[in-house]
Design an enzyme around this catalytic site. Structure first.
Site, PDB file in Angstrom:
ATOM      1  N   ASP A  73       1.019  -1.620  -0.501  1.00  0.00           N
ATOM      2  CA  ASP A  73       0.067  -0.061  -0.572  1.00  0.00           C
ATOM      3  C   ASP A  73       0.763   1.493   0.162  1.00  0.00           C
ATOM      4  O   ASP A  73       0.451   2.100   0.310  1.00  0.00           O
ATOM      5  CB  ASP A  73      -0.961  -0.166   1.072  1.00  0.00           C
ATOM      6  CG  ASP A  73       0.208   0.070   2.551  1.00  0.00           C
ATOM      7  OD1 ASP A  73       1.161   0.005   2.320  1.00  0.00           O
ATOM      8  OD2 ASP A  73      -0.574  -0.141   3.750  1.00  0.00           O
ATOM      9  N   GLY A  74       1.941   1.217   0.173  1.00  0.00           N
ATOM     10  CA  GLY A  74       2.991   1.908  -0.368  1.00  0.00           C
ATOM     11  C   GLY A  74       3.362   2.406   1.068  1.00  0.00           C
ATOM     12  O   GLY A  74       4.155   3.719   1.504  1.00  0.00           O
ATOM     13  N   GLU A  75       3.398   1.743   2.167  1.00  0.00           N
ATOM     14  CA  GLU A  75       4.058   2.282   3.693  1.00  0.00           C
ATOM     15  C   GLU A  75       5.759   2.077   3.563  1.00  0.00           C
ATOM     16  O   GLU A  75       5.585   0.680   2.630  1.00  0.00           O
ATOM     17  CB  GLU A  75       3.122   1.952   4.246  1.00  0.00           C
ATOM     18  CG  GLU A  75       1.805   2.589   4.671  1.00  0.00           C
ATOM     19  CD  GLU A  75       0.839   1.726   6.058  1.00  0.00           C
ATOM     20  OE1 GLU A  75       1.359   1.067   6.740  1.00  0.00           O
ATOM     21  OE2 GLU A  75      -0.454   1.886   6.338  1.00  0.00           O
ATOM     22  N   ARG A 109      10.660  26.288   8.931  1.00  0.00           N
ATOM     23  CA  ARG A 109      10.795  27.396   8.503  1.00  0.00           C
ATOM     24  C   ARG A 109       8.978  28.221   8.696  1.00  0.00           C
ATOM     25  O   ARG A 109       8.888  29.413   8.880  1.00  0.00           O
ATOM     26  CB  ARG A 109      10.403  27.416   6.777  1.00  0.00           C
ATOM     27  CG  ARG A 109      12.508  27.712   6.666  1.00  0.00           C
ATOM     28  CD  ARG A 109      12.464  28.716   5.066  1.00  0.00           C
ATOM     29  NE  ARG A 109      12.593  27.254   4.448  1.00  0.00           N
ATOM     30  CZ  ARG A 109      12.560  27.897   2.995  1.00  0.00           C
ATOM     31  NH1 ARG A 109      13.067  28.891   2.806  1.00  0.00           N
ATOM     32  NH2 ARG A 109      12.179  26.225   2.315  1.00  0.00           N
ATOM     33  N   GLN A 110       8.082  27.465  10.103  1.00  0.00           N
ATOM     34  CA  GLN A 110       6.992  27.295   9.563  1.00  0.00           C
ATOM     35  C   GLN A 110       7.348  27.100  11.591  1.00  0.00           C
ATOM     36  O   GLN A 110       6.898  25.799  12.293  1.00  0.00           O
ATOM     37  CB  GLN A 110       5.506  26.522   9.591  1.00  0.00           C
ATOM     38  CG  GLN A 110       4.550  26.721   9.873  1.00  0.00           C
ATOM     39  CD  GLN A 110       3.524  27.949   8.996  1.00  0.00           C
ATOM     40  OE1 GLN A 110       4.158  27.919   8.071  1.00  0.00           O
ATOM     41  NE2 GLN A 110       3.069  28.382   9.967  1.00  0.00           N
ATOM     42  N   HIS A 118      17.376  27.250  10.226  1.00  0.00           N
ATOM     43  CA  HIS A 118      16.440  28.633  10.422  1.00  0.00           C
ATOM     44  C   HIS A 118      16.472  29.638  10.974  1.00  0.00           C
ATOM     45  O   HIS A 118      16.447  30.658  11.250  1.00  0.00           O
ATOM     46  CB  HIS A 118      15.197  28.528   9.358  1.00  0.00           C
ATOM     47  CG  HIS A 118      14.644  29.902   8.762  1.00  0.00           C
ATOM     48  ND1 HIS A 118      15.572  30.452   7.916  1.00  0.00           N
ATOM     49  CD2 HIS A 118      14.014  30.197   7.923  1.00  0.00           C
ATOM     50  CE1 HIS A 118      15.079  31.270   6.846  1.00  0.00           C
ATOM     51  NE2 HIS A 118      14.465  31.317   7.900  1.00  0.00           N
ATOM     52  N   LYS A 157      16.740  46.537  -0.800  1.00  0.00           N
ATOM     53  CA  LYS A 157      15.790  46.688  -2.262  1.00  0.00           C
ATOM     54  C   LYS A 157      15.294  47.937  -1.887  1.00  0.00           C
ATOM     55  O   LYS A 157      15.083  48.533  -0.839  1.00  0.00           O
ATOM     56  CB  LYS A 157      14.722  45.570  -1.650  1.00  0.00           C
ATOM     57  CG  LYS A 157      14.870  44.565  -2.388  1.00  0.00           C
ATOM     58  CD  LYS A 157      13.392  43.340  -1.757  1.00  0.00           C
ATOM     59  CE  LYS A 157      13.530  41.932  -2.083  1.00  0.00           C
ATOM     60  NZ  LYS A 157      12.536  40.846  -1.745  1.00  0.00           N
ATOM     61  N   ARG A 187      12.064  50.246  -4.022  1.00  0.00           N
ATOM     62  CA  ARG A 187      10.519  50.129  -4.437  1.00  0.00           C
ATOM     63  C   ARG A 187      11.155  50.783  -5.745  1.00  0.00           C
ATOM     64  O   ARG A 187      11.063  52.641  -5.434  1.00  0.00           O
ATOM     65  CB  ARG A 187       9.247  50.207  -3.842  1.00  0.00           C
ATOM     66  CG  ARG A 187       8.729  49.498  -4.995  1.00  0.00           C
ATOM     67  CD  ARG A 187       7.728  49.562  -4.023  1.00  0.00           C
ATOM     68  NE  ARG A 187       7.605  47.920  -3.926  1.00  0.00           N
ATOM     69  CZ  ARG A 187       7.484  46.552  -4.641  1.00  0.00           C
ATOM     70  NH1 ARG A 187       7.339  46.410  -5.657  1.00  0.00           N
ATOM     71  NH2 ARG A 187       7.827  45.181  -4.479  1.00  0.00           N
ATOM     72  N   ASP A 212      23.656  32.819   1.184  1.00  0.00           N
ATOM     73  CA  ASP A 212      22.411  32.335   1.963  1.00  0.00           C
ATOM     74  C   ASP A 212      22.868  31.239   2.590  1.00  0.00           C
ATOM     75  O   ASP A 212      22.798  30.481   3.199  1.00  0.00           O
ATOM     76  CB  ASP A 212      21.454  32.796   1.758  1.00  0.00           C
ATOM     77  CG  ASP A 212      20.135  33.548   2.350  1.00  0.00           C
ATOM     78  OD1 ASP A 212      19.425  33.625   2.795  1.00  0.00           O
ATOM     79  OD2 ASP A 212      18.565  33.845   1.248  1.00  0.00           O
TER      80      ASP A 212
HETATM   81  C1  R5P Z   1      14.110  32.982   3.985  1.00  0.00           C
HETATM   82  O1  R5P Z   1      14.661  33.268   5.207  1.00  0.00           O
HETATM   83  C2  R5P Z   1      16.272  32.152   3.215  1.00  0.00           C
HETATM   84  O2  R5P Z   1      17.026  32.493   4.409  1.00  0.00           O
HETATM   85  C3  R5P Z   1      16.353  32.523   2.197  1.00  0.00           C
HETATM   86  O3  R5P Z   1      16.452  33.289   1.734  1.00  0.00           O
HETATM   87  C4  R5P Z   1      14.943  31.948   1.121  1.00  0.00           C
HETATM   88  O4  R5P Z   1      14.742  30.256   1.464  1.00  0.00           O
HETATM   89  C5  R5P Z   1      15.170  32.054  -0.405  1.00  0.00           C
HETATM   90  O5  R5P Z   1      14.285  31.961  -1.086  1.00  0.00           O
HETATM   91  P1  R5P Z   1      14.983  31.725  -2.594  1.00  0.00           P
HETATM   92  O6  R5P Z   1      15.528  31.106  -3.636  1.00  0.00           O
HETATM   93  O7  R5P Z   1      13.020  30.800  -2.835  1.00  0.00           O
HETATM   94  O8  R5P Z   1      14.442  33.049  -2.836  1.00  0.00           O
END
Ligand code: R5P
Length: 283
Positions: A34-36, A86-87, A119, A181, A183, A207
């Site tokens: 069943d995929g388990e 991240r959540q 994170h 950034k 705008r 990053d």
């Molecule tokens: C965000 O909080 C992380 O530190 C990265 O900056 C993020 O995940 C980069 O996302 P993406 O590669 O989709 O621009």
């Protein structure tokens, strides 16, 4: 002491075992009709280092089963990449705190947890056992040294990542800045280093995670418009979803440098040495 791993962390687990001069337990993985998922571990030790990155739902389940298979009171869990981290907050009413839910599942059956560039450090408090985090910023710096770039500029994609970029830059005493950034209109945004100038320089954007690569691809395009000679991308966790690698190459990024917390063709840096050091230190 032995190392045992999920399928997604086989290479890092082997490098770690070599660094610690201990064996890796073989595991046979299969599925029920069943995929388990099913797995059976080879001969275990009283003390086991369990290592598995959570890169998708299957790896989350596999790691949960593996921890349960290692039925001893002396298990240590290494989470090189912790998906769902991240959540880490309830941003809206009704949402789960996914990082907490996952941390609680993994705390059962281990005495300690080691994460790599988690994170948000606050996530460590969600584990029901002591948890510590290591950072691969020095290892990224050491790798950049091997590129022999003349006077490189290390850039964070935003102010939040500036401290991490500074740790990388400190390895070589290089210049460091972050992208700001601005705008320009409803649809137009400009990204440029806050203080320094990218013209005629080798730029390395660093990053913790590259996910879709969107942030760095946009930044690279703008840095070339500002006269940068070449742009590299470096991160700890190469999530590289939605064709991120190709997207970055199409934006002119010279190379993508990741670690083996997520095992990829571009995993040029290993977390093994630092994980081994912390294990040796804590005994
Ligand atoms: C965000 O909080 C992380 O530190 C990265 O900056 C993020 O995940 C980069 O996302 P993406 O590669 O989709 O621009």
């Amino acid at each position: 002491m032995k190392v045992i791993c999920t399928e997604k962390s086989q290479i890092l687990a082997t490098s770690l075992a070599r660094a610690l001069k201990i064996p890796v337990v073989e595991v046979k993985y299969s599925r029920f009709p069943d995929g388990e998922q099913y797995l059976i571990a080879g001969e275990l030790d009283d003390e086991t280092i369990i290592i598995g990155s959570v890169v998708d739902n299957d790896s989350l389940v596999q790691l949960t089963l593996l921890i349960d298979a290692c039925d001893s009171s002396s298990n240590r869990l290494v989470l090189p990449y912790m998906g769902y981290a991240r959540q880490d907050k309830r941003f809206q009413k009704g949402e789960p705190i996914s990082a907490r839910a996952v941390a609680q599942v993994f705390s059962r059956g281990v005495k300690e947890v080691i994460t790599v560039n988690i994170h948000e450090k606050g996530v460590l408090s969600y584990f029901g056992v002591p948890a510590r985090n290591i950072s691969l910023s020095p290892d990224i710096g050491e790798y950049i040294k091997t590129l022999n770039l003349k006077n490189p500029l290390i850039l964070a994609p935003d102010e939040g990542a500036h401290a991490f970029a500074e740790q990388v830059a400190n390895v070589g005493g290089w210049d460091c800045d972050y992208l700001e950034k601005t705008r320009l209109s409803g649809v137009e945004v400009k990204m440029a280093p806050k203080q320094l100038c990218a013209a005629s320089r080798s730029v390395i954007i660093v990053d913790d995670i590259i996910s879709t690569g969107g942030t760095i691809a946009t930044a690279a395009t703008m840095l070339y418009q500002q006269g940068a000679d070449e742009v590299f991308a470096a991160c700890v966790h190469g999530v590289l979803t939605n064709g991120a690698y190709v997207h970055l190459m199409a934006a002119g990024v010279r190379d993508v440098i990741c670690s083996d917390t997520i095992e990829r063709g571009c995993s040029k840096i290993s977390a093994a040495r630092q994980i081994a050091d912390i294990i040796k230190m804590t005994g």
